[in-house]
Design an enzyme around this catalytic site. Structure first.
Site, PDB file in Angstrom:
ATOM      1  N   CYS A  52     -10.818 -65.804 -12.224  1.00  0.00           N
ATOM      2  CA  CYS A  52     -10.308 -66.439 -13.458  1.00  0.00           C
ATOM      3  C   CYS A  52     -11.292 -66.340 -14.618  1.00  0.00           C
ATOM      4  O   CYS A  52     -10.916 -66.565 -15.770  1.00  0.00           O
ATOM      5  CB  CYS A  52      -9.982 -67.896 -13.188  1.00  0.00           C
ATOM      6  SG  CYS A  52      -8.751 -68.091 -11.911  1.00  0.00           S
ATOM      7  N   HIS A 110      -9.536 -72.180 -19.551  1.00  0.00           N
ATOM      8  CA  HIS A 110      -8.729 -71.535 -18.511  1.00  0.00           C
ATOM      9  C   HIS A 110      -7.577 -72.476 -18.163  1.00  0.00           C
ATOM     10  O   HIS A 110      -7.759 -73.696 -18.104  1.00  0.00           O
ATOM     11  CB  HIS A 110      -9.623 -71.282 -17.293  1.00  0.00           C
ATOM     12  CG  HIS A 110      -8.883 -70.790 -16.090  1.00  0.00           C
ATOM     13  ND1 HIS A 110      -7.950 -69.791 -16.171  1.00  0.00           N
ATOM     14  CD2 HIS A 110      -8.925 -71.167 -14.783  1.00  0.00           C
ATOM     15  CE1 HIS A 110      -7.454 -69.563 -14.960  1.00  0.00           C
ATOM     16  NE2 HIS A 110      -8.028 -70.389 -14.112  1.00  0.00           N
ATOM     17  N   ASN A 152      -1.060 -70.737 -13.928  1.00  0.00           N
ATOM     18  CA  ASN A 152      -2.382 -70.105 -13.883  1.00  0.00           C
ATOM     19  C   ASN A 152      -2.199 -68.600 -13.687  1.00  0.00           C
ATOM     20  O   ASN A 152      -1.713 -68.163 -12.648  1.00  0.00           O
ATOM     21  CB  ASN A 152      -3.173 -70.724 -12.724  1.00  0.00           C
ATOM     22  CG  ASN A 152      -4.561 -70.141 -12.562  1.00  0.00           C
ATOM     23  OD1 ASN A 152      -4.929 -69.186 -13.241  1.00  0.00           O
ATOM     24  ND2 ASN A 152      -5.327 -70.697 -11.639  1.00  0.00           N
TER      25      ASN A 152
HETATM   26  N1  ACO Z   1       4.486 -80.354  -3.737  1.00  0.00           N
HETATM   27  C1  ACO Z   1       4.423 -81.523  -3.117  1.00  0.00           C
HETATM   28  N2  ACO Z   1       3.362 -81.939  -2.427  1.00  0.00           N
HETATM   29  C2  ACO Z   1       2.301 -81.102  -2.384  1.00  0.00           C
HETATM   30  C3  ACO Z   1       2.293 -79.846  -3.013  1.00  0.00           C
HETATM   31  C4  ACO Z   1       3.449 -79.461  -3.718  1.00  0.00           C
HETATM   32  N3  ACO Z   1       3.566 -78.312  -4.354  1.00  0.00           N
HETATM   33  N4  ACO Z   1       1.093 -79.261  -2.797  1.00  0.00           N
HETATM   34  C5  ACO Z   1       0.364 -80.102  -2.063  1.00  0.00           C
HETATM   35  N5  ACO Z   1       1.086 -81.221  -1.800  1.00  0.00           N
HETATM   36  C6  ACO Z   1       0.701 -82.389  -1.038  1.00  0.00           C
HETATM   37  C7  ACO Z   1      -0.420 -82.075  -0.055  1.00  0.00           C
HETATM   38  O1  ACO Z   1       0.110 -81.557   1.148  1.00  0.00           O
HETATM   39  C8  ACO Z   1      -1.019 -83.449   0.127  1.00  0.00           C
HETATM   40  O2  ACO Z   1      -0.227 -84.177   1.032  1.00  0.00           O
HETATM   41  P1  ACO Z   1      -0.929 -85.116   2.144  1.00  0.00           P
HETATM   42  O3  ACO Z   1      -1.690 -86.140   1.342  1.00  0.00           O
HETATM   43  O4  ACO Z   1       0.237 -85.635   2.902  1.00  0.00           O
HETATM   44  O5  ACO Z   1      -1.832 -84.185   2.902  1.00  0.00           O
HETATM   45  C9  ACO Z   1      -0.854 -84.102  -1.256  1.00  0.00           C
HETATM   46  O6  ACO Z   1       0.162 -83.343  -1.919  1.00  0.00           O
HETATM   47  C10 ACO Z   1      -2.111 -84.065  -2.080  1.00  0.00           C
HETATM   48  O7  ACO Z   1      -2.616 -82.750  -2.049  1.00  0.00           O
HETATM   49  P2  ACO Z   1      -3.938 -82.362  -2.787  1.00  0.00           P
HETATM   50  O8  ACO Z   1      -4.274 -80.930  -2.518  1.00  0.00           O
HETATM   51  O9  ACO Z   1      -4.964 -83.385  -2.479  1.00  0.00           O
HETATM   52  O10 ACO Z   1      -3.457 -82.548  -4.317  1.00  0.00           O
HETATM   53  P3  ACO Z   1      -4.312 -82.532  -5.619  1.00  0.00           P
HETATM   54  O11 ACO Z   1      -4.048 -83.731  -6.398  1.00  0.00           O
HETATM   55  O12 ACO Z   1      -5.750 -82.144  -5.365  1.00  0.00           O
HETATM   56  O13 ACO Z   1      -3.643 -81.312  -6.426  1.00  0.00           O
HETATM   57  C11 ACO Z   1      -4.015 -79.010  -6.945  1.00  0.00           C
HETATM   58  C12 ACO Z   1      -3.637 -80.024  -5.860  1.00  0.00           C
HETATM   59  C13 ACO Z   1      -2.958 -79.047  -7.996  1.00  0.00           C
HETATM   60  C14 ACO Z   1      -4.053 -77.634  -6.295  1.00  0.00           C
HETATM   61  C15 ACO Z   1      -5.388 -79.343  -7.561  1.00  0.00           C
HETATM   62  O14 ACO Z   1      -6.303 -79.641  -6.554  1.00  0.00           O
HETATM   63  C16 ACO Z   1      -5.936 -78.248  -8.444  1.00  0.00           C
HETATM   64  O15 ACO Z   1      -5.412 -77.938  -9.492  1.00  0.00           O
HETATM   65  N6  ACO Z   1      -7.082 -77.649  -8.063  1.00  0.00           N
HETATM   66  C17 ACO Z   1      -7.741 -76.661  -8.902  1.00  0.00           C
HETATM   67  C18 ACO Z   1      -7.118 -75.310  -8.816  1.00  0.00           C
HETATM   68  C19 ACO Z   1      -7.880 -74.346  -9.731  1.00  0.00           C
HETATM   69  O16 ACO Z   1      -8.523 -74.732 -10.674  1.00  0.00           O
HETATM   70  N7  ACO Z   1      -7.849 -73.073  -9.476  1.00  0.00           N
HETATM   71  C20 ACO Z   1      -8.599 -72.232 -10.411  1.00  0.00           C
HETATM   72  C21 ACO Z   1      -9.008 -71.072  -9.911  1.00  0.00           C
HETATM   73  S1  ACO Z   1      -7.700 -70.040  -9.388  1.00  0.00           S
HETATM   74  C22 ACO Z   1      -8.429 -68.492  -9.104  1.00  0.00           C
HETATM   75  O17 ACO Z   1      -9.593 -68.269  -9.279  1.00  0.00           O
HETATM   76  C23 ACO Z   1      -7.514 -67.452  -8.561  1.00  0.00           C
END
Ligand code: ACO
Length: 352
Positions: free
Chosen positions: A134, A274, A304
């Site tokens: 990214c 980003h 993204n």
């Molecule tokens: N729909 C519904 N529920 C979901 C989904 C979804 N799409 N995805 C995950 N959940 C659930 C999980 O299973 C989890 O359930 P559980 O508590 O029963 O286990 C719950 O939601 C919470 O999941 P988390 O992963 O803890 O959710 P979080 O609030 O951290 O959000 C997210 C996840 C959106 C991915 C976030 O962590 C994020 O944006 N991270 C950064 C990503 C990023 O910046 N990437 C950049 C680089 S990309 C690259 O370089 C290619």
């Protein structure tokens, strides 16, 4: 004789730099390309166990674009490059180097840059790919800046293009809601117009590589029936870890960049981060103390798009808002590696 010559060189470089004649690099043209097909949160609700409410509240995303099956990273990069050339008023024959930044190249080799060089008809241009996930666009831009400032080349085309839909597992709700396809490009030159690339700071930490990766397909785990069966050719991400590091690393990169440019936070007029998650962007804006309307977001529309995220947002900002000469932009990126970066651009008179 050689001592005299070296002395003359030192004096000349001192006079040259001190008089402000040192070569500077500018973005003189930009363009972006988004595929037509839209994948909405409602579409995703039919594919995996998720909801529009969850996606919007956790990421700020509402839809993303997907390339056609027969549309590839090089095609999207080519479309963006043509727009960038037009906006810069340059012909393909005037480009000296093409740098493509992507983590979804058409092939592992040859480079996607070489494919675009051929399609563009830029026979005289050197061409290569850069991979910094990214943060790729800022890494590519830093190389272009170096080429221009050193005088090695006159016009560099930097292209970010991603077909992330080719490495996303549409059965994994944890990742499939996040990513989209798209491309953006810019022409970097020594002509004093458009946007001065004032400063760029880059960083990386390979200790944390495992948190965000494509596990198979490289020489460590070549593609095989087993790797495909185990889904190791798809993006693997530990979202929480990435989130935690993203805010901190981008904040630190911004500070380092301001310090290097001898600038203060208050001098930044626009923040272009980003576009991985609206909560990450909002946390950055808060730490920066910058007004909401000065933070540019495309995350709701495009999700993204990895390396392309930042330049797509930059292109839209330049097209949609009136940026006044002398205004400063802070660009921020973070992604797999981990790798991160920050850059300060200043609007010049004329051009874009
Ligand atoms: N729909 C519904 N529920 C979901 C989904 C979804 N799409 N995805 C995950 N959940 C659930 C999980 O299973 C989890 O359930 P559980 O508590 O029963 O286990 C719950 O939601 C919470 O999941 P988390 O992963 O803890 O959710 P979080 O609030 O951290 O959000 C997210 C996840 C959106 C991915 C976030 O962590 C994020 O944006 N991270 C950064 C990503 C990023 O910046 N990437 C950049 C680089 S990309 C690259 O370089 C290619």
């Amino acid at each position: 004789m050689s001592i005299k010559l070296s002395f003359a060189k030192v004096v000349l470089s001192y006079v040259f730099e001190g008089s402000g004649l040192k070569k500077k690099a500018y973005i003189i043209g930009m363009g972006s390309y988004l595929p037509e097909r839209v994948l909405t949160n409602q579409d995703l609700e039919k594919m995996v166990e998720t909801s529009d409410e969850w996606i919007v509240s956790r990421t700020g995303m509402r839809e993303r674009r997907l390339a056609r099956e027969d549309e590839f990273t090089s095609d999207m990069g080519l479309a963006a490059a043509k727009k960038a050339l037009k906006s810069a008023g340059k012909m393909a024959s005037e480009i000296d180097v093409i740098i493509v930044t992507t983590l979804t190249p058409d092939y592992l080799f040859p480079s996607t840059a070489a494919l675009i060089q051929c399609a563009l008809g830029a026979q005289q241009a050197a061409a290569f790919d850069v991979q910094a996930a990214c943060t790729g666009f800022l890494y590519g831009l830093s190389i272009a800046k170096g080429y221009i400032e050193s005088g090695m080349y006159k016009n560099v085309l930097v292209i970010a293009s991603e077909k992330l839909s080719s490495i996303v597992n549409y059965r994994d709700r944890g990742t499939c809601v996040l990513f989209g396809d798209g491309a953006a490009a810019c022409v970097v030159s020594g002509e004093a117009k458009g946007y001065l690339i004032k400063e760029i700071c880059l960083g990386a930490d390979g200790e944390l590589a495992e948190f965000l990766m494509l596990p198979a397909g490289g020489c460590r785990r070549p593609a095989s029936h087993e790797t495909v069966e185990q889904g190791l050719h798809y993006i693997s991400m530990s979202g929480k870890e990435v989130f935690k590091h993203a805010v901190r690393r981008m904040e630190n990169a911004a500070k380092e960049c301001l310090e290097k440019a001898s600038m203060k936070e208050e001098e930044i007029d626009w923040l272009v981060p980003h576009q991985a998650n609206e909560r990450i962007i909002d946390a950055l804006a808060k730490r920066f103390g910058i007004a909401e309307e000065k933070v540019f977001k495309t995350v709701a529309k495009y999700g993204n798009t990895s390396a392309s995220s930042l330049p797509i947002a930059l292109d839209e900002l330049i097209c949609e808002r009136e940026i006044k000469p002398g205004e400063n932009m802070m660009l921020l990126a973070f992604g797999a590696g981990f790798a991160w970066g920050a850059s300060i651009l200043t609007k010049s008179e004329g051009g874009l």
